[in-house]
Motif scaffolding. Structure first.
Motif, PDB file in Angstrom:
ATOM      1  N   LEU A 298      33.438  -0.757  96.537  1.00 14.93           N
ATOM      2  CA  LEU A 298      32.458  -1.039  95.472  1.00 14.93           C
ATOM      3  C   LEU A 298      31.808  -0.552  94.777  1.00 14.93           C
ATOM      4  O   LEU A 298      31.320  -0.765  93.428  1.00 14.93           O
ATOM      5  CB  LEU A 298      31.602  -1.169  96.914  1.00 14.93           C
ATOM      6  CG  LEU A 298      31.767  -2.503  97.619  1.00 14.93           C
ATOM      7  CD1 LEU A 298      30.106  -2.245  98.503  1.00 14.93           C
ATOM      8  CD2 LEU A 298      32.026  -3.768  97.167  1.00 14.93           C
ATOM      9  N   LEU A 299      32.016   0.569  94.661  1.00 14.76           N
ATOM     10  CA  LEU A 299      31.549   1.549  93.446  1.00 14.76           C
ATOM     11  C   LEU A 299      32.660   2.288  92.568  1.00 14.76           C
ATOM     12  O   LEU A 299      31.867   1.482  91.609  1.00 14.76           O
ATOM     13  CB  LEU A 299      32.058   3.195  93.832  1.00 14.76           C
ATOM     14  CG  LEU A 299      30.589   4.275  93.042  1.00 14.76           C
ATOM     15  CD1 LEU A 299      29.303   3.895  92.684  1.00 14.76           C
ATOM     16  CD2 LEU A 299      31.328   5.500  93.819  1.00 14.76           C
ATOM     17  N   LEU A 300      33.961   1.885  92.747  1.00 18.50           N
ATOM     18  CA  LEU A 300      35.097   1.406  91.601  1.00 18.50           C
ATOM     19  C   LEU A 300      34.470  -0.169  91.022  1.00 18.50           C
ATOM     20  O   LEU A 300      34.301   0.031  89.744  1.00 18.50           O
ATOM     21  CB  LEU A 300      36.179   1.313  91.994  1.00 18.50           C
ATOM     22  CG  LEU A 300      36.949   2.315  92.440  1.00 18.50           C
ATOM     23  CD1 LEU A 300      37.510   1.956  93.059  1.00 18.50           C
ATOM     24  CD2 LEU A 300      37.053   3.100  91.618  1.00 18.50           C
ATOM     25  N   LEU A 301      34.486  -1.460  91.553  1.00 18.68           N
ATOM     26  CA  LEU A 301      33.484  -2.219  91.070  1.00 18.68           C
ATOM     27  C   LEU A 301      32.213  -2.387  90.071  1.00 18.68           C
ATOM     28  O   LEU A 301      32.170  -2.653  89.162  1.00 18.68           O
ATOM     29  CB  LEU A 301      33.451  -3.745  92.041  1.00 18.68           C
ATOM     30  CG  LEU A 301      34.872  -4.305  92.946  1.00 18.68           C
ATOM     31  CD1 LEU A 301      34.663  -4.976  93.885  1.00 18.68           C
ATOM     32  CD2 LEU A 301      35.889  -4.674  92.040  1.00 18.68           C
ATOM     33  N   LYS A 302      31.287  -1.520  90.788  1.00 20.58           N
ATOM     34  CA  LYS A 302      30.374  -1.472  90.434  1.00 20.58           C
ATOM     35  C   LYS A 302      30.152  -0.752  89.377  1.00 20.58           C
ATOM     36  O   LYS A 302      29.538  -0.715  88.023  1.00 20.58           O
ATOM     37  CB  LYS A 302      29.387  -0.815  91.077  1.00 20.58           C
ATOM     38  CG  LYS A 302      27.529  -0.183  90.278  1.00 20.58           C
ATOM     39  CD  LYS A 302      26.847   0.079  90.996  1.00 20.58           C
ATOM     40  CE  LYS A 302      25.819   0.145  90.901  1.00 20.58           C
ATOM     41  NZ  LYS A 302      24.515   1.588  91.760  1.00 20.58           N
ATOM     42  N   THR A 303      31.042   0.105  88.930  1.00 21.90           N
ATOM     43  CA  THR A 303      31.389   1.006  87.546  1.00 21.90           C
ATOM     44  C   THR A 303      31.878   0.357  86.836  1.00 21.90           C
ATOM     45  O   THR A 303      31.323  -0.171  85.322  1.00 21.90           O
ATOM     46  CB  THR A 303      32.081   2.324  87.860  1.00 21.90           C
ATOM     47  OG1 THR A 303      33.495   1.791  88.831  1.00 21.90           O
ATOM     48  CG2 THR A 303      31.582   3.092  88.729  1.00 21.90           C
ATOM     49  N   ALA A 304      32.512  -0.719  86.996  1.00 24.17           N
ATOM     50  CA  ALA A 304      33.762  -1.801  86.407  1.00 24.17           C
ATOM     51  C   ALA A 304      32.646  -2.779  85.372  1.00 24.17           C
ATOM     52  O   ALA A 304      32.700  -2.859  84.584  1.00 24.17           O
ATOM     53  CB  ALA A 304      34.520  -2.002  86.745  1.00 24.17           C
ATOM     54  N   LEU A 305      31.700  -3.207  86.140  1.00 19.69           N
ATOM     55  CA  LEU A 305      30.889  -4.061  86.564  1.00 19.69           C
ATOM     56  C   LEU A 305      29.751  -4.078  85.491  1.00 19.69           C
ATOM     57  O   LEU A 305      29.113  -4.714  84.550  1.00 19.69           O
ATOM     58  CB  LEU A 305      30.587  -5.091  87.608  1.00 19.69           C
ATOM     59  CG  LEU A 305      31.161  -5.428  88.610  1.00 19.69           C
ATOM     60  CD1 LEU A 305      30.722  -6.293  89.430  1.00 19.69           C
ATOM     61  CD2 LEU A 305      31.637  -7.220  87.550  1.00 19.69           C
ATOM     62  N   VAL A 306      28.896  -2.848  85.115  1.00 17.80           N
ATOM     63  CA  VAL A 306      28.304  -2.193  84.782  1.00 17.80           C
ATOM     64  C   VAL A 306      29.009  -2.026  83.028  1.00 17.80           C
ATOM     65  O   VAL A 306      28.049  -0.595  82.193  1.00 17.80           O
ATOM     66  CB  VAL A 306      27.384  -1.034  84.995  1.00 17.80           C
ATOM     67  CG1 VAL A 306      26.792  -1.711  86.192  1.00 17.80           C
ATOM     68  CG2 VAL A 306      27.493   0.270  85.796  1.00 17.80           C
ATOM     69  N   GLY A 307      30.427  -1.384  82.872  1.00 20.35           N
ATOM     70  CA  GLY A 307      30.288  -0.966  82.255  1.00 20.35           C
ATOM     71  C   GLY A 307      30.347  -0.005  82.556  1.00 20.35           C
ATOM     72  O   GLY A 307      31.510   0.767  80.433  1.00 20.35           O
ATOM     73  N   GLU A 311      38.733   0.728  82.126  1.00 25.20           N
ATOM     74  CA  GLU A 311      39.749  -0.447  82.480  1.00 25.20           C
ATOM     75  C   GLU A 311      40.285  -1.361  83.436  1.00 25.20           C
ATOM     76  O   GLU A 311      39.091  -1.230  84.598  1.00 25.20           O
ATOM     77  CB  GLU A 311      41.135   1.634  83.500  1.00 25.20           C
ATOM     78  CG  GLU A 311      40.824   2.533  82.194  1.00 25.20           C
ATOM     79  CD  GLU A 311      39.816   3.831  81.828  1.00 25.20           C
ATOM     80  OE1 GLU A 311      38.721   2.778  82.023  1.00 25.20           O
ATOM     81  OE2 GLU A 311      39.887   4.575  81.072  1.00 25.20           O
ATOM     82  N   TRP A 312      41.026  -2.059  83.474  1.00 27.07           N
ATOM     83  CA  TRP A 312      41.427  -3.043  84.177  1.00 27.07           C
ATOM     84  C   TRP A 312      42.078  -2.289  85.974  1.00 27.07           C
ATOM     85  O   TRP A 312      42.095  -2.846  86.936  1.00 27.07           O
ATOM     86  CB  TRP A 312      42.261  -3.957  84.302  1.00 27.07           C
ATOM     87  CG  TRP A 312      43.902  -2.916  83.604  1.00 27.07           C
ATOM     88  CD1 TRP A 312      44.793  -2.591  82.726  1.00 27.07           C
ATOM     89  CD2 TRP A 312      44.986  -2.746  84.829  1.00 27.07           C
ATOM     90  NE1 TRP A 312      46.343  -1.940  82.602  1.00 27.07           N
ATOM     91  CE2 TRP A 312      46.276  -2.219  84.095  1.00 27.07           C
ATOM     92  CE3 TRP A 312      45.266  -2.875  86.443  1.00 27.07           C
ATOM     93  CZ2 TRP A 312      47.347  -1.415  84.415  1.00 27.07           C
ATOM     94  CZ3 TRP A 312      46.538  -2.624  86.736  1.00 27.07           C
ATOM     95  CH2 TRP A 312      47.637  -1.565  85.882  1.00 27.07           C
ATOM     96  N   GLN A 313      42.524  -0.715  85.899  1.00 26.15           N
ATOM     97  CA  GLN A 313      42.649  -0.739  86.785  1.00 26.15           C
ATOM     98  C   GLN A 313      41.565   0.101  88.343  1.00 26.15           C
ATOM     99  O   GLN A 313      41.624  -0.230  88.985  1.00 26.15           O
ATOM    100  CB  GLN A 313      43.985   1.480  86.979  1.00 26.15           C
ATOM    101  CG  GLN A 313      44.615   1.419  86.411  1.00 26.15           C
ATOM    102  CD  GLN A 313      44.540   0.882  84.145  1.00 26.15           C
ATOM    103  OE1 GLN A 313      43.370   0.488  83.117  1.00 26.15           O
ATOM    104  NE2 GLN A 313      45.577   2.129  83.822  1.00 26.15           N
ATOM    105  N   VAL A 314      40.010   0.078  87.771  1.00 26.99           N
ATOM    106  CA  VAL A 314      39.259   0.202  88.089  1.00 26.99           C
ATOM    107  C   VAL A 314      38.879  -0.961  89.114  1.00 26.99           C
ATOM    108  O   VAL A 314      38.787  -0.978  90.732  1.00 26.99           O
ATOM    109  CB  VAL A 314      37.871   0.634  87.634  1.00 26.99           C
ATOM    110  CG1 VAL A 314      36.649   0.684  88.289  1.00 26.99           C
ATOM    111  CG2 VAL A 314      37.997   1.908  86.267  1.00 26.99           C
ATOM    112  N   ILE A 315      38.765  -1.943  88.199  1.00 21.74           N
ATOM    113  CA  ILE A 315      38.705  -3.344  89.657  1.00 21.74           C
ATOM    114  C   ILE A 315      40.054  -3.303  90.351  1.00 21.74           C
ATOM    115  O   ILE A 315      39.365  -4.048  91.426  1.00 21.74           O
ATOM    116  CB  ILE A 315      38.573  -4.735  88.431  1.00 21.74           C
ATOM    117  CG1 ILE A 315      37.809  -4.551  87.384  1.00 21.74           C
ATOM    118  CG2 ILE A 315      38.413  -5.955  88.774  1.00 21.74           C
ATOM    119  CD1 ILE A 315      37.696  -5.512  86.285  1.00 21.74           C
TER     120      ILE A 315
END
Length: 356
Positions: A298-307, A311-315
């Motif tokens: 979830l932390l990885l998804l949060k860092t991707a959603l807030v910008g 990188e697509w690898q994070v999602i």
């Protein structure tokens, strides 16, 4: 003198050729008889396996319609389970219908039949799998611990990208090896739940994706590598859990095999086969580890959603970590519920015996 020696050699060569032909004829005759006997045994094994399945279905149906006493049903089910173990653990298991080979094995090995015909070879495959788990559990604990120690003592609080990528490459090798071995074990009659193999497929994909993920350093190294550090800490917990499973649960599995409640080809998977004291130690650790795994995802998804990270690898890695955490949690709960039902059943049987 030379002619005599030549004739002697020619005579020996002629006898050798005749013996080769006789041996070939004898071998062909033997294989023809053996093939007929093998086909007969395969038919008998398939028929008996079908009969056991039919009887189990009939017992379940009659029990559901309350046409059969539960105590008698439990006794019959236990006897059928022992008969099943005798079939699957003995030499007759070589003649049971083989499971279809999955696409994963065909992709790596081609159209090769990996089912062993002899039981001792099947057991060697299982022992090699156990040895592989033992070796990799120690490495699973050592590698992330070494990286975190080097980060603090040598790399001034910032992980070096190359060692982390080496570790991710080793994870890809590890999970590929586990998936191959587990698929081969299933073909040879093991009871590994499909989820744990799918779990290793997801882990393989995550390791492959993470190899393409750039490990950023300074500036803001602590923020850039926060998720990597959490993942390494989770990996250490995973290594500890693997060591506990390998050390304690396998002893319980051997006991179940001796009682005829498990097959010799069964292996320790997930959270199975623990006694009460071990479950009190292992299950909380597993639930904490699964929650930590979901938190990292979830932390990885949060860092991707807030910008913060684009990188697509994070999602992809975040989704895979959450998926694996949820799947592990569901399978852990299912295993515990099955153990509780089994214990309740044993208590009822014991109380009825005492009353009688």
């Amino acid at each position: 003198m030379e002619e005599t020696e030549t004739r002697r050699i020619e005579e020996e060569v002629r006898k050798a050729v005749e013996q080769a032909k006789e041996l070939q004829d004898s071998a062909a005759s033997f294989l023809s008889r053996a093939s007929g006997d093998e086909q007969s045994l395969r038919q008998r094994a398939a028929a008996l396996d079908t009969t056991v399945r039919r009887l189990r279905s009939s017992i379940g149906s009659q029990l559901a319609h309350k046409l059969l006493d539960p105590k008698i049903a439990d006794k019959l089910e236990e006897e059928l389970q022992r008969a099943k173990c005798v079939i699957t653990d003995g030499d007759a298991s070589s003649f049971l219908p083989s499971k279809p080979q999955v696409r994963f094995l065909r992709m790596f090995l081609g159209p090769v039949d990996v089912r062993a015909l002899k039981k001792d070879i099947q057991l060697k495959v299982k022992e090699e799998y156990n040895s592989y788990r033992d070796r990799t559990a120690l490495l699973f604990l050592f590698f992330p611990a070494a990286l975190l120690i080097l980060r603090s003592w040598l790399w001034d609080g910032c992980l070096s990208a190359f060692p982390v990528q080496l570790y991710e490459g080793w994870l890809l090798f590890l999970y590929t090896g586990l998936a191959l071995r587990e698929n081969i074990l299933r073909v040879n009659g093991s009871d590994i739940r499909p989820w744990w193999i799918y779990h290793h497929y997801c882990a393989m994909l995550m390791a492959l994706v993470s190899l393409t993920w750039e490990i950023k350093g300074q500036p803001n190294c602590a923020q850039n590598q926060r998720v990597v550090q959490l993942f390494l800490q989770w990996a250490m917990m995973q290594g500890i859990a693997m060591l506990l499973q390998n050390r304690y649960q396998r002893q319980r599995l051997y006991t179940r095999i001796a009682l005829g409640k498990a097959k010799r080809m069964d292996v320790v998977w997930g959270e199975s086969a623990g006694v009460d004291g071990q479950l009190w130690l292992l299950c909380p650790l597993l639930f904490i580890m699964q929650g930590f795994e979901a938190y990292v995802g979830l932390l990885l998804l949060k860092t991707a959603l807030v910008g913060m990270v684009s990188e697509w690898q994070v999602i992809v890695c975040g989704v895979l970590l959450v998926l694996m955490a949820v799947g592990n949690f569901v399978n852990t709960v299912q295993t515990l519920m099955a153990k509780l039902r089994f214990k309740a059943k044993m208590k009822r049987s014991k109380s009825k015996q005492e009353l009688n």
